[in-house]
Design an enzyme around this catalytic site. Structure first.
Site, PDB file in Angstrom:
ATOM      1  N   TYR A  98       0.832  -1.213   0.000  1.00 53.06           N
ATOM      2  CA  TYR A  98       0.000   0.000   0.000  1.00 53.06           C
ATOM      3  C   TYR A  98       0.863   1.259   0.000  1.00 53.06           C
ATOM      4  CZ  TYR A  98      -4.307  -2.630   0.614  1.00 53.06           C
ATOM      5  OH  TYR A  98      -5.380  -3.461   0.409  1.00 53.06           O
ATOM      6  N   GLU A 140      -7.848  -7.485   5.434  1.00 50.52           N
ATOM      7  CA  GLU A 140      -6.988  -8.512   4.853  1.00 50.52           C
ATOM      8  C   GLU A 140      -6.202  -9.261   5.918  1.00 50.52           C
ATOM      9  OE1 GLU A 140      -4.908  -6.162   1.923  1.00 50.52           O
ATOM     10  OE2 GLU A 140      -6.842  -5.647   1.010  1.00 50.52           O
TER      11      GLU A 140
END
Length: 396
Positions: A98, A140
């Site tokens: 990310y 996640e």
């Protein structure tokens, strides 16, 4: 929730940013793959990149998330986040990635919008990004924990123990873990399969598990995608041409949030084409449990010969005491009980508290969902699975 100082900035700039998101996401991927070419080779779907579908999906997710933060500041768009998180987990995405996405995405925003990206604007959109990224990272992490795998380590080796030709363009592969450990999954979930292609790329695609959970073997059904420009269909073509009994594949842990709900409430399972596969898993499970739930099954296909698992579908519906099957084929065939044309759920007799599950081409699901909403089925009771990038943002 957006901070008080960022909310008005996002509200004021969302139209401008939204109008340029297509250009921004295209430039983002260009920068990302220039920096990290292995991501295009081994993680991202090259077919979706070539068609532009992935760029549209990313742009749509950002715009939808920002809009939801403004319209519903006290809530979180869990349906949107869940679909993305499950797909990311099936690919082995990690929290560190990310940061890389942030770097290239904001470089693309600055390049496209230029002087319009003031310090205040950059800070507000940075907040949006990390709100979304932080929520996805948390979901996640939970998915990896539930799957019993470390972050990103989703892969396991599975042997093809049987290959079955279902139709001219669909083949089923029965898989067994090489370590002998049975894997648990919920009816309706999918796995990723990694294929090493002739050019050395390790491309990944998702396939629904079409068998019932609880056994030592899994089954996927792969439709060979033909036609069109670019490399789309390269993994399905590789599996059709190469996967044989005795071969070993890299397969992910099961993920996906289109899963059979517990309880005894009535169900509507609507599919088209290869979208029948998650419904088959649900029906296999219901039949194994000898469930008495009311189940209405709808399937649409081009012709009976193109309908993968047609006999199995009929058998499973026949084993359930309160199940009904409705078939539609665009072309005439050898099934006198099927209707001619496209599926029509508007005329079906459905219970008021039905929960609907849809899987198939996006135009098909949009049409079916619209018919159900006009009949008074609540939007929250209509679930769907998209094979490929989710271009349906903001419709839940």
């Amino acid at each position: 929730m957006l901070s008080e100082q960022s909310a008005p900035v996002i509200r004021a700039t969302l139209p401008v940013v939204g109008a340029h998101l297509g250009e921004i996401t295209e430039l983002f991927y260009e920068k990302l793959f220039t920096d990290r070419p292995e991501l295009l080779r081994d993680l991202f779907n090259r077919g979706n990149q070539a068609s532009g579908e992935q760029q549209k999906a990313l742009a749509g997710s950002i715009a939808a998330f920002a809009g939801m933060l403004l319209e519903h500041p006290g809530t979180r768009p869990d349906a949107l986040l869940s679909r993305i998180a499950h797909k990311h987990a099936s690919l082995g995405v990690t929290s560190e990635q990310y940061k890389l996405v942030h770097q290239h995405l904001f470089a693309a925003i600055a390049e496209v919008l230029g002087d319009a990206v003031t310090e205040e604007v950059a800070a507000a959109w940075d907040e949006v990004y990390w709100l979304m990224a932080g929520a996805l990272i948390a979901v996640e992490a939970r998915l990896y924990q539930e799957a019993g795998t470390p972050e990103g380590a989703t892969w396991r080796r599975m042997e093809v123990v049987e290959r079955r030709e279902e139709t001219a363009y669909a083949v089923s592969l029965v898989l067994r873990p090489t370590d002998g450990t049975p894997g648990a999954f919920r009816p309706g979930q999918y796995v990723s399969v990694q294929a090493e292609l002739p050019d050395g790329a390790r491309q990944i695609r998702q396939y629904s598990l079409s068998s019932a959970p609880g056994g030592t073997e899994w089954r996927i059904t792969v439709k060979r995608v033909r036609g069109g420009a670019g490399p789309e269909g390269e993994v399905s073509s590789w599996l059709h041409g190469n996967a044989r009994a005795g071969d070993v594949l890299n397969v992910s842990a099961p993920f996906g949030d289109l899963v059979l709900p517990e309880g005894d409430g009535p169900l509507l399972l609507v599919s088209a084409g290869i979208g029948c596969t998650p419904m088959l898993s649900m029906l296999n499970h219901l039949a194994a449990e000898r469930s008495g739930r009311p189940v209405t099954v709808v399937h649409a296909d081009r012709a009976p010969a193109d309908h993968a698992h047609r006999d199995e579908l009929r058998r499973l519906v026949g084993e359930l005491p309160d199940a009904r099957l409705h078939l539609w084929y665009e072309e005439s065939g050898d099934d006198p009980d099927a209707s001619r044309g496209t599926a029509d759920v508007a005329a079906l007799d459905l219970p008021e508290d039905v929960t609907a599950y849809l899987c198939g081409p996006l135009p098909f699901m949009r049409a079916v969902r619209g018919d159900l909403l006009r009949r008074g089925v609540p939007a929250r009771a209509v679930r769907y699975e998209v094979f490929g990038p989710d271009l349906w943002f903001g419709r839940d």
